[in-house]
Write an enzyme that holds these catalytic residues in place. Structure first.
Site, PDB file in Angstrom:
ATOM      1  N   ASN A 151      -0.946 -28.040  -1.156  1.00  0.00           N
ATOM      2  CA  ASN A 151      -2.341 -28.046  -0.679  1.00  0.00           C
ATOM      3  C   ASN A 151      -2.624 -27.016   0.408  1.00  0.00           C
ATOM      4  OD1 ASN A 151      -0.787 -29.730   1.043  1.00  0.00           O
ATOM      5  ND2 ASN A 151      -2.651 -30.679   1.799  1.00  0.00           N
ATOM      6  N   GLU A 249       6.711 -36.314   5.764  1.00  0.00           N
ATOM      7  CA  GLU A 249       5.250 -36.287   6.000  1.00  0.00           C
ATOM      8  C   GLU A 249       4.591 -36.559   4.661  1.00  0.00           C
ATOM      9  OE1 GLU A 249       3.888 -35.896   8.910  1.00  0.00           O
ATOM     10  OE2 GLU A 249       5.707 -35.373   9.993  1.00  0.00           O
ATOM     11  N   CYS A 283      -4.179 -33.712   3.501  1.00  0.00           N
ATOM     12  CA  CYS A 283      -3.664 -35.061   3.766  1.00  0.00           C
ATOM     13  C   CYS A 283      -4.470 -35.758   4.859  1.00  0.00           C
ATOM     14  CB  CYS A 283      -2.191 -34.991   4.148  1.00  0.00           C
ATOM     15  SG  CYS A 283      -1.902 -33.863   5.515  1.00  0.00           S
ATOM     16  N   GLU A 461       6.386 -33.980  13.312  1.00  0.00           N
ATOM     17  CA  GLU A 461       6.541 -32.539  13.431  1.00  0.00           C
ATOM     18  C   GLU A 461       5.755 -32.088  14.657  1.00  0.00           C
ATOM     19  OE1 GLU A 461       5.127 -31.386   9.401  1.00  0.00           O
ATOM     20  OE2 GLU A 461       7.239 -30.996   8.961  1.00  0.00           O
TER      21      GLU A 461
HETATM   22  P1  NAD Z   1       4.866 -33.844  -4.372  1.00  0.00           P
HETATM   23  O1  NAD Z   1       5.568 -34.953  -3.688  1.00  0.00           O
HETATM   24  O2  NAD Z   1       4.640 -33.929  -5.820  1.00  0.00           O
HETATM   25  O3  NAD Z   1       5.650 -32.467  -4.156  1.00  0.00           O
HETATM   26  C1  NAD Z   1       5.939 -31.958  -2.867  1.00  0.00           C
HETATM   27  C2  NAD Z   1       7.151 -31.053  -2.960  1.00  0.00           C
HETATM   28  O4  NAD Z   1       8.279 -31.865  -3.305  1.00  0.00           O
HETATM   29  C3  NAD Z   1       7.052 -29.975  -4.042  1.00  0.00           C
HETATM   30  O5  NAD Z   1       7.672 -28.802  -3.581  1.00  0.00           O
HETATM   31  C4  NAD Z   1       7.839 -30.592  -5.178  1.00  0.00           C
HETATM   32  O6  NAD Z   1       8.383 -29.645  -6.062  1.00  0.00           O
HETATM   33  C5  NAD Z   1       8.934 -31.306  -4.412  1.00  0.00           C
HETATM   34  N1  NAD Z   1       9.600 -32.392  -5.152  1.00  0.00           N
HETATM   35  C6  NAD Z   1       9.100 -33.190  -6.126  1.00  0.00           C
HETATM   36  N2  NAD Z   1      10.052 -34.025  -6.581  1.00  0.00           N
HETATM   37  C7  NAD Z   1      11.170 -33.766  -5.874  1.00  0.00           C
HETATM   38  C8  NAD Z   1      12.492 -34.292  -5.886  1.00  0.00           C
HETATM   39  N3  NAD Z   1      12.867 -35.233  -6.740  1.00  0.00           N
HETATM   40  N4  NAD Z   1      13.382 -33.798  -5.008  1.00  0.00           N
HETATM   41  C9  NAD Z   1      13.036 -32.835  -4.142  1.00  0.00           C
HETATM   42  N5  NAD Z   1      11.818 -32.276  -4.097  1.00  0.00           N
HETATM   43  C10 NAD Z   1      10.888 -32.736  -4.959  1.00  0.00           C
HETATM   44  O7  NAD Z   1       3.503 -33.636  -3.580  1.00  0.00           O
HETATM   45  P2  NAD Z   1       2.344 -32.616  -3.916  1.00  0.00           P
HETATM   46  O8  NAD Z   1       1.574 -33.142  -5.074  1.00  0.00           O
HETATM   47  O9  NAD Z   1       2.884 -31.234  -3.953  1.00  0.00           O
HETATM   48  O10 NAD Z   1       1.454 -32.707  -2.592  1.00  0.00           O
HETATM   49  C11 NAD Z   1       0.428 -33.633  -2.402  1.00  0.00           C
HETATM   50  C12 NAD Z   1       0.888 -34.753  -1.509  1.00  0.00           C
HETATM   51  O11 NAD Z   1       1.344 -34.227  -0.272  1.00  0.00           O
HETATM   52  C13 NAD Z   1      -0.231 -35.702  -1.154  1.00  0.00           C
HETATM   53  O12 NAD Z   1       0.242 -37.019  -1.262  1.00  0.00           O
HETATM   54  C14 NAD Z   1      -0.539 -35.365   0.293  1.00  0.00           C
HETATM   55  O13 NAD Z   1      -1.090 -36.420   1.049  1.00  0.00           O
HETATM   56  C15 NAD Z   1       0.804 -34.989   0.791  1.00  0.00           C
HETATM   57  N6  NAD Z   1       0.703 -34.200   2.010  1.00  0.00           N
HETATM   58  C16 NAD Z   1       1.070 -34.769   3.189  1.00  0.00           C
HETATM   59  C17 NAD Z   1       0.948 -34.048   4.366  1.00  0.00           C
HETATM   60  C18 NAD Z   1       1.349 -34.626   5.700  1.00  0.00           C
HETATM   61  O14 NAD Z   1       1.471 -33.881   6.639  1.00  0.00           O
HETATM   62  N7  NAD Z   1       1.568 -35.935   5.803  1.00  0.00           N
HETATM   63  C19 NAD Z   1       0.457 -32.744   4.326  1.00  0.00           C
HETATM   64  C20 NAD Z   1       0.088 -32.213   3.106  1.00  0.00           C
HETATM   65  C21 NAD Z   1       0.217 -32.946   1.938  1.00  0.00           C
END
Ligand code: NAD
Length: 480
Positions: A151, A249, A283, A461
């Protein structure tokens, strides 16, 4: 077709098994580049490079480390146009947002930690009556893993890498496979800034293969992850038997509490942003809006009017306020929530449909959508939609507002709009969230702790919290 490459040991390289993933441009729906589908072997190569680089990087002078990070920061700004364009094309976000927020913030992340590390002090305790003094060393951990979402691609990728490097670690990092472009470009910037070979290694690929190889690697002892709650839970489970240090996060479903005594115009403008900025794919977006009943009807009218005026369009168009959603599957997921609005007792007050942008008919465009709900237990107010969709609902008392705010499994952030100091302090204290904004939204000071409670994650963080995460404390006791 442009091929994105891994950045391992200071050089770009193709994945060892020569497998590739299609990378789509969300504004056109077309494949515009390919990225590596990296294997366990690629991750191992990245790990080996990082391991070799660690002794020298972890013992280099603080000033030298700080200078290199500051140089990366300035090169990001020198390449602002290139990076902002790449981010807008890769992610679908408006170019204006990438230019004013994402890329400058990526630079600030390096600049901030270049300086923070020079101020990061250890503790010392004199043990009175025992003739002893204790002090705490803060050693870098070694090779650490950084995994980030799509995002805010470069913004969040660098938010992890910069403190990890500042603290003297070497890094194996994986950006999202949906938005790999700016992480790819960062490799070249790091080389130009004089970052030694192997200190930062960027491997591209899918979560369940490349990402999985990072989290399963027995010698990558810390993982800093930002992404979805389900992925976070999976990482926690995988990492637990290896006792890895984790910073998670995760998702959010943030309340936006609006009281009648607020500064109305400021609230309205900011609420528009906190609802729909980056197509609602932040997020921290305030996707659950609760409004004091005495101003509910007025708010509805004004909020709909302002939302109607937003310009939805091609991300590179300077007029665009709302660009494309990041992928077709995400677009469909967000739309599927709109489609259940009625059966969940909701009423769509505005939006609710796909949009066709002239000349970009296959792009992933969706109207900003406002749904009125009557029950905060419905799926629309309980589940993270992560798109340009907000729910609105009235409340009558402070305690009702508080209980609505806390009635969710997430606890990332909350926004409170009121000019009553007692009320805002009471709510700030009792809302279950890691970050509270009063009369503002997403105003950031990089020294402050950033992160959530409940299903929004563990750890913080930002500032010294990040440097603490990326170091291992070791107490030394001297008896004299
Ligand atoms: P996601 O969990 O699908 O993917 C995030 C990252 O994790 C990607 O690089 C993905 O390839 C990797 N990943 C997926 N499966 C994995 C595994 N088994 N092992 C290791 N890595 C793996 O999330 P997304 O769809 O990319 O992002 C959206 C989500 O992120 C939303 O839920 C949003 O709220 C959250 N988010 C949180 C914050 C925060 O600071 N709390 C900030 C931004 C986004």
């Amino acid at each position: 077709m442009k091929k994105i490459e891994n950045y391992i040991n200071g050089e770009y390289s193709t994945p060892i098994e020569n497998r590739w993933i299609d990378n789509y441009n969300p504004s056109t729906g077309e494949i515009y580049s390919l990225l590596p589908n990296s294997s366990v072997t690629d991750v191992q190569m990245a790990y080996e490079a990082a391991k070799t680089a660690f002794p020298s990087w972890s013992t280099t002078s603080l000033q030298h480390r700080s200078d290199i990070l500051a140089k990366i920061a300035s090169l990001i700004i020198e390449n602002l146009e290139l990076l902002a364009n790449a981010e807008a094309i890769d992610n679908g976000k408006p170019l204006s947002l990438a230019t004013s927020v994402d890329i400058p913030r990526a630079s600030s992340n390096f600049d901030f930690f270049a300086h923070a590390i020079t101020q990061f002090a250890s503790e010392a305790h004199e043990s009175m009556g025992q003739n002893a003094i204790n002090f705490t060393l803060r050693n870098p951990i070694g090779v650490v893993g950084c995994i980030s979402p799509w995002n805010l691609p470069l913004y969040l990728f660098t938010w992890k890498i910069a403190p990890a490097l500042a603290a003297g670690n070497t890094v194996v990092a994986k950006p999202s496979e949906i938005t790999p472009m700016t992480a790819y470009l960062l490799g070249d910037i790091c080389t130009k800034a004089g970052l030694p070979k192997g200190v930062l290694n960027i491997v591209h690929g899918l979560g369940n293969t490349t990402g999985q190889a990072i989290i399963e690697h027995p010698d990558i002892k810390a993982i800093s992850f930002t992404g979805g709650t389900a992925t976070g839970a999976h990482i926690a489970k995988t990492a637990a038997p290896m006792f890895k240090k984790l910073s998670l996060e995760l998702g959010g479903k943030n309340p936006n509490l609006i009281f009648a005594d607020c500064d109305y115009e400021k609230m309205l403008t900011t609420t528009l942003r906190s609802s729909f900025a980056n197509q609602g794919q932040i997020c921290l977006c305030g996707s659950r809006i609760f409004i004091e009943r005495t101003i509910y009807d007025q708010f509805k009218k004004d909020f709909i009017k302002k939302t109607k005026a937003l310009k939805i369009g091609e991300p590179l168009n300077k007029e665009t306020n709302i660009g494309a959603l990041v992928s077709k599957s995400h677009l469909e997921k967000v739309k599927s929530y709109i489609d259940i609005a009625e059966q969940e007792g909701g009423t769509i007050l505005y939006g609710g449909d796909y949009i066709t942008v002239k000349g970009y008919e296959n792009g992933y465009y969706l109207q900003p959508t406002i749904i009125e709900v009557t029950d905060s237990n419905c799926r629309l107010t309980q589940e993270e939609i992560f798109g340009p969709v907000v729910t609105i609902m009235p409340f009558d008392t402070d305690d009702q507002a508080l209980s609505l705010a806390n009635n969710v499994r997430y606890g990332l952030s909350a926004t409170i709009w009121t000019n009553n100091l007692n009320r805002s302090m009471y709510l700030a204290k009792h809302i279950q969230a890691g970050i509270i904004w009063i009369n503002t939204w997403m105003m950031r000071d990089l020294r402050t702790p950033f992160g959530g409670v409940k299903d929004s994650g563990i750890g913080r963080e930002g500032g010294f919290e990040a440097l603490r995460f990326f170091t291992e404390p070791k107490n030394v006791c001297i008896h004299y």
